[in-house]
Write a protein that holds these residues in place. Structure first.
Motif, PDB file in Angstrom:
ATOM      1  N   PRO A 121      18.801 -16.172  35.602  1.00  0.00           N
ATOM      2  CA  PRO A 121      17.666 -16.879  35.010  1.00  0.00           C
ATOM      3  C   PRO A 121      16.384 -16.058  35.151  1.00  0.00           C
ATOM      4  O   PRO A 121      16.327 -15.111  35.948  1.00  0.00           O
ATOM      5  N   PHE A 122      15.380 -16.434  34.385  1.00  0.00           N
ATOM      6  CA  PHE A 122      14.024 -15.956  34.607  1.00  0.00           C
ATOM      7  C   PHE A 122      13.290 -16.975  35.461  1.00  0.00           C
ATOM      8  O   PHE A 122      13.493 -18.181  35.301  1.00  0.00           O
ATOM      9  N   SER A 123      12.444 -16.497  36.359  1.00  0.00           N
ATOM     10  CA  SER A 123      11.653 -17.392  37.201  1.00  0.00           C
ATOM     11  C   SER A 123      10.189 -17.011  37.137  1.00  0.00           C
ATOM     12  O   SER A 123       9.844 -15.829  36.987  1.00  0.00           O
ATOM     13  N   ASN A 163       8.531 -21.681  45.785  1.00  0.00           N
ATOM     14  CA  ASN A 163       7.713 -22.394  44.814  1.00  0.00           C
ATOM     15  C   ASN A 163       7.767 -21.646  43.493  1.00  0.00           C
ATOM     16  O   ASN A 163       7.202 -20.557  43.361  1.00  0.00           O
ATOM     17  N   SER A 164       8.456 -22.223  42.520  1.00  0.00           N
ATOM     18  CA  SER A 164       8.669 -21.546  41.239  1.00  0.00           C
ATOM     19  C   SER A 164       9.275 -22.520  40.253  1.00  0.00           C
ATOM     20  O   SER A 164       9.698 -23.629  40.604  1.00  0.00           O
ATOM     21  N   VAL A 165       9.308 -22.081  39.006  1.00  0.00           N
ATOM     22  CA  VAL A 165      10.209 -22.701  38.028  1.00  0.00           C
ATOM     23  C   VAL A 165      11.140 -21.606  37.546  1.00  0.00           C
ATOM     24  O   VAL A 165      10.734 -20.450  37.389  1.00  0.00           O
ATOM     25  N   SER A 166      12.379 -21.945  37.332  1.00  0.00           N
ATOM     26  CA  SER A 166      13.354 -20.986  36.822  1.00  0.00           C
ATOM     27  C   SER A 166      14.035 -21.584  35.604  1.00  0.00           C
ATOM     28  O   SER A 166      14.196 -22.809  35.498  1.00  0.00           O
ATOM     29  N   THR A 167      14.395 -20.731  34.656  1.00  0.00           N
ATOM     30  CA  THR A 167      15.050 -21.235  33.454  1.00  0.00           C
ATOM     31  C   THR A 167      16.349 -21.937  33.825  1.00  0.00           C
ATOM     32  O   THR A 167      17.074 -21.498  34.716  1.00  0.00           O
ATOM     33  N   ALA A 209      17.668 -17.525  41.465  1.00  0.00           N
ATOM     34  CA  ALA A 209      16.525 -18.441  41.535  1.00  0.00           C
ATOM     35  C   ALA A 209      16.400 -19.130  42.882  1.00  0.00           C
ATOM     36  O   ALA A 209      15.433 -19.876  43.104  1.00  0.00           O
ATOM     37  N   THR A 210      17.345 -18.914  43.761  1.00  0.00           N
ATOM     38  CA  THR A 210      17.283 -19.504  45.093  1.00  0.00           C
ATOM     39  C   THR A 210      17.589 -18.425  46.129  1.00  0.00           C
ATOM     40  O   THR A 210      18.169 -17.384  45.812  1.00  0.00           O
ATOM     41  N   GLY A 211      17.200 -18.706  47.366  1.00  0.00           N
ATOM     42  CA  GLY A 211      17.488 -17.771  48.444  1.00  0.00           C
ATOM     43  C   GLY A 211      16.455 -16.654  48.532  1.00  0.00           C
ATOM     44  O   GLY A 211      15.447 -16.653  47.834  1.00  0.00           O
ATOM     45  N   SER A 212      16.727 -15.688  49.393  1.00  0.00           N
ATOM     46  CA  SER A 212      15.803 -14.584  49.619  1.00  0.00           C
ATOM     47  C   SER A 212      15.821 -13.612  48.442  1.00  0.00           C
ATOM     48  O   SER A 212      16.703 -13.671  47.580  1.00  0.00           O
ATOM     49  N   LEU A 213      14.844 -12.726  48.413  1.00  0.00           N
ATOM     50  CA  LEU A 213      14.730 -11.754  47.328  1.00  0.00           C
ATOM     51  C   LEU A 213      15.950 -10.833  47.340  1.00  0.00           C
ATOM     52  O   LEU A 213      16.170 -10.075  48.276  1.00  0.00           O
ATOM     53  N   ASP A 220      14.243 -25.483  36.002  1.00  0.00           N
ATOM     54  CA  ASP A 220      14.528 -26.043  37.319  1.00  0.00           C
ATOM     55  C   ASP A 220      13.293 -25.828  38.181  1.00  0.00           C
ATOM     56  O   ASP A 220      12.727 -24.730  38.202  1.00  0.00           O
ATOM     57  N   ILE A 221      12.872 -26.857  38.873  1.00  0.00           N
ATOM     58  CA  ILE A 221      11.641 -26.807  39.665  1.00  0.00           C
ATOM     59  C   ILE A 221      11.990 -26.608  41.132  1.00  0.00           C
ATOM     60  O   ILE A 221      12.834 -27.314  41.691  1.00  0.00           O
ATOM     61  N   HIS A 222      11.324 -25.638  41.763  1.00  0.00           N
ATOM     62  CA  HIS A 222      11.481 -25.386  43.202  1.00  0.00           C
ATOM     63  C   HIS A 222      10.098 -25.558  43.822  1.00  0.00           C
ATOM     64  O   HIS A 222       9.176 -24.793  43.530  1.00  0.00           O
ATOM     65  N   ASP A 223       9.944 -26.579  44.670  1.00  0.00           N
ATOM     66  CA  ASP A 223       8.615 -26.950  45.159  1.00  0.00           C
ATOM     67  C   ASP A 223       8.752 -27.465  46.584  1.00  0.00           C
ATOM     68  O   ASP A 223       9.363 -28.509  46.817  1.00  0.00           O
ATOM     69  N   THR A 224       8.182 -26.731  47.537  1.00  0.00           N
ATOM     70  CA  THR A 224       8.362 -27.093  48.944  1.00  0.00           C
ATOM     71  C   THR A 224       7.587 -28.335  49.353  1.00  0.00           C
ATOM     72  O   THR A 224       7.938 -29.001  50.322  1.00  0.00           O
TER      73      THR A 224
END
Length: 203
Positions: A195-197, A79-83, A117-121, A53-57
């Motif tokens: 998931p892993f990101s 900004n990441s990719v997650s499994t 994989a989404t939201g704050s740490l 899954d692609i996360h890209d602002t």
């Protein structure tokens, strides 16, 4: 190449500056033999969305051109990719392994994470990142410094083992014994099914 195995093992090769260059293997070992759960060489220019899954602002921060590149902002998970799948470490260890190159080891960069994989740490997230010329291993908000000098643009071979009984072992540059570890108390076995990101997070 990214590979997810079940000894549970996860291996990747990655370069971070604001960029990841990755070979990733994600796997889970069985009692005797490891089984590969996911593999990706990042060959070509199209990210395999069956794996990631692609996360890209901006639409341009995450790209692939025979490597995975992730540039970023200060926002976690921005900004990441997650499994695409989540991985349960309750029965077997989960491993990720590969080569990581940091373009700027002195920035707060990275990293590889196991958590939402989404939201704050989120509290509990397992994370490897660079900071001030060193590497830091987290089960957020707990962190341990890694005795390793990060050099800009020099690959580091990374193997992270998330243990079914709890705890994390980190092996760098094909070390036989862990370079650093988190205990089961710091990274409990109850932190599972995530998931892993692969991130760029620049603080």
């Amino acid at each position: 190449k990214f590979m997810l195995r079940k000894r549970k093992s996860h291996s990747y090769r990655s370069s971070i500056v604001a960029t990841f260059i990755m070979l990733v293997i994600l796997a889970v070992p069985s009692i005797i033999y490891g089984s590969t759960l996911l593999t990706d060489t990042f060959t070509g220019t199209t990210i395999n969305t069956s794996n990631w899954d692609i996360h890209d602002t901006s639409g341009t921060n995450v790209s692939q051109n025979d490597r995975l590149s992730v540039s970023g902002s200060t926002a976690w998970n921005a900004n990441s990719v997650s499994t695409d799948a989540t991985y349960d470490r309750s029965l077997n260890n989960v491993e990720i392994e590969g080569d990581v190159t940091f373009g700027n080891c002195f920035a707060t960069n990275g990293g590889i994470s196991y958590g939402p994989a989404t939201g704050s740490l989120a509290s509990g997230t397992i994370l490897l990142m660079s900071n001030s010329g060193n590497l830091v291993l987290w089960a957020y908000p707990t962190s341990v410094s890694v005795t390793y000098t990060c050099v800009n643009n020099v690959p580091i071979h990374v193997r992270m083992v998330l243990k079914a009984a709890g705890g994390v072992d980190l092996y760098l540059d094909n070390a036989v014994t862990p370079t650093q570890s988190l205990s089961a108390g710091q990274a409990p076995a109850s932190w599972t099914n995530y998931p892993f990101s692969l991130h760029q997070y620049a603080a």
